[in-house]
Design a protein around this motif. Structure first.
Motif: not given
Length: 282
Positions: A95-100, A255-256, A265-269, A274-276
């Motif tokens: 899982l992501p360890q940073a919320d971005g 990002i996929k 797949t990560i979709t972000a605003h 998205a990168i973080k």
């Protein structure tokens, strides 16, 4: 950092109190060097310590900083608590360890749908922190979504990645993006796509040409970000599709990547978020 004890040769026993004072000063200097990246030293032992620090710093500078600094989110942080609940429901998973986020982390909310093989995790920021997976969270517009899809074979998973081979860009107008990377511009139907490759990743930044939008500034920014944040290594293919049009509430930054028969797949605003998120997955 380990503290270094000064070795005092037998011949120094007869030195005066002034020399002892100098030794105490050197001890203080050695302690100070443990909290600074460099210091002016007054003894050979402290000088050796500083030299070791400089050598370590030079070595680590060759490695993307995110790869060296990613650690599990603190169990006391909002993200750490929500990650624990995700793993309680979905089992052990990366899982992501940073919320971005740059702000709003205290009001981070998470809900999910699906199971361990196929799920979507919705990241949103509300007026207040809500219970994990609360029904009311469906009314919050997520700033990012992490999706996992499991397919019957690696080949089927690879088909879901819109990867553009570097050879396909040859002959297109070239742009220096920095860091030894060259992008190529593909134009048509009023649009422009600035594309390039890094490792197994195929990257693209889209702009609307007829509105005089320029994808180069964002593309150069992405190259610099990827010098700092290390993305997951795709098993075969990875795709990054960004857009210069950053619209609040939209998630058009993608990002996929493929891991065996799984596609994440990560979709972000926005691209930075998205990168973080992707770079912190652990």
């Amino acid at each position: 950092m380990k503290k270094f004890a000064l070795t005092i040769p037998i011949i120094l026993i007869s030195l005066t109190l002034a020399a002892c004072g100098q030794t105490k000063s050197a001890d203080k200097t050695s302690q100070t060097s443990s909290t600074t990246s460099s210091s002016t030293t007054s003894s050979s032992a402290t000088s050796s310590s500083t030299s070791a620090q400089n050598s370590s710093s030079a070595s680590s500078s060759k490695t993307p900083s995110k790869e060296a600094t990613v650690s599990l989110a603190s169990s006391t942080s909002r993200l750490g608590q929500l990650n624990h609940k995700l793993q309680t429901n979905l089992g052990t998973l990366a899982l992501p360890q940073a919320d971005g986020l740059t702000n709003g982390s205290a009001n981070l909310n998470i809900r999910y749908t699906g199971d361990a093989k196929n799920y979507q995790i919705f990241y949103s920021v509300g007026n207040q922190p809500r219970e994990f997976n609360a029904a009311v969270l469906s009314k919050e517009n997520p700033y990012a979504i992490l999706q996992k899809e499991t397919f019957a074979s690696n080949a089927q998973a690879a088909e879901k990645i819109n990867h553009i081979d570097a050879d396909a860009n040859k002959g297109l107008p070239a742009t220096d993006l920095g860091s030894g990377i060259t992008g190529h511009s593909e134009m048509g139907a009023g649009n422009i796509h600035l594309v390039w490759n890094e490792g197994n990743w195929s990257l693209s930044v889209h702009a609307i040409n007829i509105e005089n939008q320029d994808p180069k500034p964002m593309a150069k920014q992405i190259v610099q970000l990827l010098n700092t944040y290390r993305l997951p290594a795709p098993n075969q293919y990875g795709q990054i599709q960004f857009d210069v049009n950053i619209i609040p509430g939209d998630r058009n930054q993608i990002i996929k990547w493929q891991e065996q028969n799984i596609v994440y797949t990560i979709t972000a605003h926005d691209p930075t978020t998205a990168i973080k998120l992707a770079a912190s997955i652990k």
